[in-house]
Design a protein around this motif. Structure first.
Motif, PDB file in Angstrom:
ATOM      1  N   THR A  80       0.823  -1.214   0.000  1.00  0.00           N
ATOM      2  CA  THR A  80       0.000   0.000   0.000  1.00  0.00           C
ATOM      3  C   THR A  80       0.856   1.262   0.000  1.00  0.00           C
ATOM      4  O   THR A  80       0.394   2.315  -0.408  1.00  0.00           O
ATOM      5  CB  THR A  80      -0.917   0.037   1.233  1.00  0.00           C
ATOM      6  N   ALA A  81       2.080   1.173   0.503  1.00  0.00           N
ATOM      7  CA  ALA A  81       2.964   2.338   0.538  1.00  0.00           C
ATOM      8  C   ALA A  81       4.398   1.854   0.675  1.00  0.00           C
ATOM      9  O   ALA A  81       4.647   0.770   1.209  1.00  0.00           O
ATOM     10  CB  ALA A  81       2.613   3.246   1.717  1.00  0.00           C
ATOM     11  N   THR A  82       5.322   2.631   0.173  1.00  0.00           N
ATOM     12  CA  THR A  82       6.729   2.282   0.345  1.00  0.00           C
ATOM     13  C   THR A  82       7.476   3.497   0.883  1.00  0.00           C
ATOM     14  O   THR A  82       7.049   4.638   0.689  1.00  0.00           O
ATOM     15  CB  THR A  82       7.385   1.837  -0.982  1.00  0.00           C
ATOM     16  N   GLY A  83       8.590   3.242   1.557  1.00  0.00           N
ATOM     17  CA  GLY A  83       9.315   4.334   2.205  1.00  0.00           C
ATOM     18  C   GLY A  83      10.714   4.478   1.667  1.00  0.00           C
ATOM     19  O   GLY A  83      11.100   3.860   0.682  1.00  0.00           O
ATOM     20  N   ASN A  84      11.442   5.312   2.367  1.00  0.00           N
ATOM     21  CA  ASN A  84      12.824   5.577   2.011  1.00  0.00           C
ATOM     22  C   ASN A  84      13.678   5.007   3.130  1.00  0.00           C
ATOM     23  O   ASN A  84      13.428   5.287   4.298  1.00  0.00           O
ATOM     24  CB  ASN A  84      12.995   7.108   1.926  1.00  0.00           C
ATOM     25  N   PRO A  85      14.678   4.192   2.814  1.00  0.00           N
ATOM     26  CA  PRO A  85      15.473   3.601   3.896  1.00  0.00           C
ATOM     27  C   PRO A  85      16.219   4.630   4.737  1.00  0.00           C
ATOM     28  O   PRO A  85      16.631   4.338   5.855  1.00  0.00           O
ATOM     29  CB  PRO A  85      16.455   2.687   3.157  1.00  0.00           C
ATOM     30  N   ASP A  86      16.359   5.848   4.231  1.00  0.00           N
ATOM     31  CA  ASP A  86      17.128   6.856   4.961  1.00  0.00           C
ATOM     32  C   ASP A  86      16.298   7.679   5.944  1.00  0.00           C
ATOM     33  O   ASP A  86      16.847   8.406   6.762  1.00  0.00           O
ATOM     34  CB  ASP A  86      17.805   7.812   3.966  1.00  0.00           C
ATOM     35  N   THR A  87      14.986   7.634   5.826  1.00  0.00           N
ATOM     36  CA  THR A  87      14.129   8.384   6.754  1.00  0.00           C
ATOM     37  C   THR A  87      12.972   7.487   7.166  1.00  0.00           C
ATOM     38  O   THR A  87      12.689   6.488   6.497  1.00  0.00           O
ATOM     39  CB  THR A  87      13.537   9.650   6.084  1.00  0.00           C
ATOM     40  N   PRO A  88      12.278   7.850   8.247  1.00  0.00           N
ATOM     41  CA  PRO A  88      11.126   7.030   8.624  1.00  0.00           C
ATOM     42  C   PRO A  88       9.925   7.242   7.700  1.00  0.00           C
ATOM     43  O   PRO A  88       8.955   6.498   7.754  1.00  0.00           O
ATOM     44  CB  PRO A  88      10.776   7.530  10.041  1.00  0.00           C
ATOM     45  N   GLU A  89       9.981   8.248   6.879  1.00  0.00           N
ATOM     46  CA  GLU A  89       8.812   8.693   6.129  1.00  0.00           C
ATOM     47  C   GLU A  89       8.337   7.655   5.106  1.00  0.00           C
ATOM     48  O   GLU A  89       9.150   7.033   4.430  1.00  0.00           O
ATOM     49  CB  GLU A  89       9.194   9.973   5.383  1.00  0.00           C
ATOM     50  N   MET A  90       7.012   7.507   4.977  1.00  0.00           N
ATOM     51  CA  MET A  90       6.455   6.752   3.867  1.00  0.00           C
ATOM     52  C   MET A  90       6.281   7.734   2.726  1.00  0.00           C
ATOM     53  O   MET A  90       5.680   8.798   2.903  1.00  0.00           O
ATOM     54  CB  MET A  90       5.106   6.122   4.243  1.00  0.00           C
ATOM     55  N   MET A  91       6.807   7.405   1.579  1.00  0.00           N
ATOM     56  CA  MET A  91       6.887   8.406   0.504  1.00  0.00           C
ATOM     57  C   MET A  91       6.009   8.114  -0.691  1.00  0.00           C
ATOM     58  O   MET A  91       5.560   9.018  -1.371  1.00  0.00           O
ATOM     59  CB  MET A  91       8.334   8.511   0.033  1.00  0.00           C
ATOM     60  N   THR A  92       5.791   6.844  -0.986  1.00  0.00           N
ATOM     61  CA  THR A  92       5.044   6.508  -2.196  1.00  0.00           C
ATOM     62  C   THR A  92       3.789   5.731  -1.812  1.00  0.00           C
ATOM     63  O   THR A  92       3.869   4.760  -1.056  1.00  0.00           O
ATOM     64  CB  THR A  92       5.926   5.672  -3.143  1.00  0.00           C
ATOM     65  N   PHE A  93       2.675   6.204  -2.319  1.00  0.00           N
ATOM     66  CA  PHE A  93       1.390   5.615  -1.938  1.00  0.00           C
ATOM     67  C   PHE A  93       0.724   5.004  -3.170  1.00  0.00           C
ATOM     68  O   PHE A  93       0.796   5.566  -4.258  1.00  0.00           O
ATOM     69  CB  PHE A  93       0.490   6.684  -1.314  1.00  0.00           C
ATOM     70  N   ARG A  94       0.081   3.880  -2.972  1.00  0.00           N
ATOM     71  CA  ARG A  94      -0.519   3.174  -4.107  1.00  0.00           C
ATOM     72  C   ARG A  94      -2.045   3.203  -4.051  1.00  0.00           C
ATOM     73  O   ARG A  94      -2.638   2.976  -2.988  1.00  0.00           O
ATOM     74  CB  ARG A  94      -0.071   1.720  -4.120  1.00  0.00           C
ATOM     75  N   ALA A  95      -2.628   3.445  -5.208  1.00  0.00           N
ATOM     76  CA  ALA A  95      -4.091   3.469  -5.299  1.00  0.00           C
ATOM     77  C   ALA A  95      -4.517   2.629  -6.499  1.00  0.00           C
ATOM     78  O   ALA A  95      -3.683   2.181  -7.301  1.00  0.00           O
ATOM     79  CB  ALA A  95      -4.567   4.907  -5.468  1.00  0.00           C
ATOM     80  N   ASP A  96      -5.822   2.412  -6.600  1.00  0.00           N
ATOM     81  CA  ASP A  96      -6.340   1.738  -7.789  1.00  0.00           C
ATOM     82  C   ASP A  96      -5.994   2.575  -9.011  1.00  0.00           C
ATOM     83  O   ASP A  96      -5.964   3.809  -8.956  1.00  0.00           O
ATOM     84  CB  ASP A  96      -7.861   1.555  -7.664  1.00  0.00           C
ATOM     85  N   SER A  97      -5.781   1.898 -10.115  1.00  0.00           N
ATOM     86  CA  SER A  97      -5.210   2.563 -11.284  1.00  0.00           C
ATOM     87  C   SER A  97      -6.249   3.253 -12.166  1.00  0.00           C
ATOM     88  O   SER A  97      -7.345   2.730 -12.395  1.00  0.00           O
ATOM     89  CB  SER A  97      -4.456   1.536 -12.128  1.00  0.00           C
ATOM     90  N   THR A  98      -5.859   4.407 -12.692  1.00  0.00           N
ATOM     91  CA  THR A  98      -6.696   5.129 -13.664  1.00  0.00           C
ATOM     92  C   THR A  98      -6.315   4.738 -15.099  1.00  0.00           C
ATOM     93  O   THR A  98      -6.802   5.341 -16.039  1.00  0.00           O
ATOM     94  CB  THR A  98      -6.490   6.647 -13.501  1.00  0.00           C
ATOM     95  N   PHE A  99      -5.446   3.721 -15.239  1.00  0.00           N
ATOM     96  CA  PHE A  99      -4.849   3.423 -16.540  1.00  0.00           C
ATOM     97  C   PHE A  99      -5.891   3.243 -17.649  1.00  0.00           C
ATOM     98  O   PHE A  99      -5.725   3.749 -18.758  1.00  0.00           O
ATOM     99  CB  PHE A  99      -3.998   2.140 -16.437  1.00  0.00           C
ATOM    100  N   PHE A 100      -6.944   2.553 -17.367  1.00  0.00           N
ATOM    101  CA  PHE A 100      -7.934   2.278 -18.417  1.00  0.00           C
ATOM    102  C   PHE A 100      -8.997   3.368 -18.505  1.00  0.00           C
ATOM    103  O   PHE A 100     -10.005   3.189 -19.185  1.00  0.00           O
ATOM    104  CB  PHE A 100      -8.579   0.904 -18.169  1.00  0.00           C
ATOM    105  N   TYR A 101      -8.789   4.471 -17.802  1.00  0.00           N
ATOM    106  CA  TYR A 101      -9.776   5.566 -17.802  1.00  0.00           C
ATOM    107  C   TYR A 101      -9.253   6.790 -18.553  1.00  0.00           C
ATOM    108  O   TYR A 101      -9.957   7.778 -18.684  1.00  0.00           O
ATOM    109  CB  TYR A 101     -10.168   5.921 -16.363  1.00  0.00           C
ATOM    110  N   TYR A 102      -7.989   6.722 -18.976  1.00  0.00           N
ATOM    111  CA  TYR A 102      -7.395   7.751 -19.832  1.00  0.00           C
ATOM    112  C   TYR A 102      -7.585   9.156 -19.252  1.00  0.00           C
ATOM    113  O   TYR A 102      -7.978  10.088 -19.948  1.00  0.00           O
ATOM    114  CB  TYR A 102      -7.984   7.650 -21.258  1.00  0.00           C
TER     115      TYR A 102
END
Lengths: 451, 156
Positions: free
Chosen positions: A295-317
């Protein structure tokens, strides 16, 4: 009643007690889970969840299923993911049809859903000899070497023979390679039918793992068309959340998920640890955070979660999306580790909604109990430190609405007890997952163009 | 021993293991947890068991070790305090199940294994790693405290 009569009665009571079922099966599963479930490469937040919805509830899916044989079953197998459901509805599927039979077991790899960053493999097992098989998949580079940057998971436990199963492989900092080797170990869950272990097994856990009924290898080669699917956007949007400035630095849209990265401003006083949000496209379609897998990934250098994942808009253009933020969890800088005086049972501070209940020394172990208001998450990370900064790691913890002495937690709260085994000191620094929580209504928004 | 044999033998032994854990820990939920842990540890170690005739005593010994750890862990929360052998009157006043739970550790282990888990005196001694004579002495002391009287056949 004399003692001997009491003894007879007690024996009858004990013999009448139902013996817990599944203990051995749980032991086998635990042994395997410890080795195979997830191979994290960086800090990741993940959930394992399975949702069942009616496939025919989606008219698009039903339409696609009516034209391609087998797609209906595939659609039913991906209902845990809106993105994969959309992929199937849009016939974004690479058929494979590789089949092997060994030791009375047939394995058929049938479909792949592949994009730049993920591979989802769909396969099924069948056997007349083994009524119930457990599959342990392992993915390797095509030459049999270890996969770098890959993290895979499968939540197909207790699946009957003949059912479509899946394995998902995520590449966190690399693209999907042209081919992969899938090794599949199959284990009978019916002890009486388990044959002897195949000769020549050189697994490093051969001394303790249950014997494998059969092992299969499939070389999976990916269609370059699917491997190239996905779009990366550099963005420069900024949003201020609870006084903390967050820069939205990029946005990635793949068929199997969408992700966006946020970087906290250097002047921020807290690290972003989790985010409550949703996205709306320029055409008004709403997309929520993923509910299964990473659901989320972080940076090994800080405690922060940096990248968040959601359902994709890929097929909605979509040409643009708006990010709506409804809340967050923050870890205040300077409170990345919280000191607890174990002897005095006092903490310098505790995460919001959490209080220290007790710290009890039992032989070489400190048993620390906290009361907190979230049943779904332990409020602390597994790492803890001594005064010299030496890192320790707790192996387990227990949570429940009752303490072991029967004392009940207030409604909406639960107790978590974590043992600091072998910890010799009277003070400890534990690492909270967050220190405070924040909600906002109406949501704060940030527009993100995708062109 | 391979995994297949382990699974079959452990399944057959489970009722006795569960009874042992309940009496030792005094709580069904704690016993279930201990049983799970013991089965897991047994699974990890079963390849090292060379003489299968010792399977029952071997796995029971694992369970007792797990129970001892669990008892330490739960000492603060469960009523697991022992009474000294001099507290004969208190033992008399307690229901049998509680009285067993209050026995000094060395006596409790013997009495649970002998009279609730159906092990012979020799097997009990093997599980506990003590001479058979010592097991017999502890059994006699425990039965006296519990005021249980068995015929010679059962007491041997």
């Amino acid at each position: 009643m004399n003692r001997n009569m009491e003894y007879e009665q007690l024996m009858r009571e004990l013999e009448a007690l139902p013996v817990p079922e599944g203990g051995i099966r749980r032991a086998v599963r635990r042994r395997r889970l410890n080795r195979y479930l997830l191979h994290p490469l960086t800090s990741i937040a993940a959930v394992l969840a399975l949702f069942v919805i009616l496939v025919n509830a989606s008219t698009t899916v039903a339409h696609a299923c009516s034209r391609i044989p087998g797609l209906r079953e595939l659609a039913a197998a991906v209902t845990f993911s809106r993105s994969l459901s959309d992929a199937v509805a849009n016939e974004y599927v690479q058929p494979v049809e590789q089949e092997q039979t060994k030791e009375g077991i047939t394995v058929r790899v049938e479909y792949l859903i592949v994009d730049q960053r993920t591979v989802t493999v769909f396969y099924r097992t069948d056997s007349e000899r083994y009524p119930r098989l457990e599959a342990i998949p392992t993915l390797y580079a095509a030459d049999g070497g270890e996969l770098e940057n890959g993290s895979w998971w499968s939540n197909d436990w207790d699946v009957p023979n003949g059912t479509l199963r899946s394995i998902r492989l995520d590449f966190l900092n690399a693209n999907v390679p042209a081919s992969l080797l899938l090794k599949l170990g199959l284990y009978s869950m019916t002890a009486a039918d388990t044959p002897a272990e195949p000769a020549g097994s050189d697994r490093d856990d051969a001394a303790s793992a249950p014997p494998c009924a059969a092992e299969f290898e499939f070389l999976l080669e990916f269609d370059p068309y699917y491997m190239s699917q996905g779009k990366h956007f550099e963005t420069d949007a900024t949003i201020t959340l609870d006084g903390q400035i967050m820069h939205i630095t990029n946005f990635d849209v793949y068929p199997s998920y969408l992700s966006f990265s946020m970087r906290g401003d250097a002047a921020n006083t807290a690290w972003l640890m989790s985010l409550r949000y949703y996205l709306v496209t320029d055409r008004g379609e709403r997309f929520d955070p993923v509910t299964s897998g990473i659901t989320a990934t972080g940076n090994p250098d800080t405690p922060e979660m940096m990248t968040f994942r959601a359902d994709s808009t890929f097929f909605y253009y979509a040409k643009a999306v708006t990010l709506y933020v409804t809340g967050a969890e923050w870890l205040d800088k300077g409170q990345e580790a919280i000191r607890i005086d174990l002897r005095q049972e006092k903490a310098d501070c505790m995460p919001e909604g959490t209080e220290l209940v007790s710290a009890v020394r039992e032989d070489d172990c400190w048993m620390v109990t906290v009361l907190h208001d979230r049943m779904d998450a332990q409020p602390f990370m597994t790492d803890y430190y001594d005064a010299a900064g030496t890192r320790y790691s707790m192996e387990s913890w227990t949570s429940g609405e009752k303490m072991l002495n029967g004392k009940e937690a207030p409604e909406g709260y639960c107790y978590t007890c974590f043992p600091l085994r072998g910890y010799p000191y009277d003070e400890v620094w534990i690492t909270p997952r967050y220190t405070r929580r924040w909600s906002v209504s109406p949501p704060l928004e940030a527009a993100i163009p995708l062109e | 021993m391979d995994w297949k044999d382990y699974t079959e033998r452990a399944e057959a032994l489970k009722p006795r293991l569960f009874r042992t854990a309940i009496l030792y820990l005094g709580s069904e939920s704690a016993a279930e947890e201990a049983l799970d842990e013991a089965l897991y540890k047994g699974l990890l170690a079963c390849r090292k068991l060379r003489k299968e005739e010792y399977f029952d005593t071997w796995l029971t010994r694992i369970l007792l070790n797990v129970c001892a750890d669990e008892k330490k862990r739960r000492r603060r929360f469960l009523d697991l305090e022992e009474l000294p052998e001099s507290a004969a009157e208190t033992f008399d006043s307690l229901p049998l199940r509680e009285a067993v739970g209050k026995l000094p550790e060395e006596l409790k282990r013997v009495v649970i294994l002998r009279f609730f888990s159906d092990y012979t005196l020799r097997e009990t001694a093997d599980i506990l790693g003590i001479p058979q004579g010592t097991a017999a002495t502890r059994q006699r002391r425990a039965l006296a405290l519990l005021r249980l009287e068995f015929g010679e056949e059962m007491a041997e």
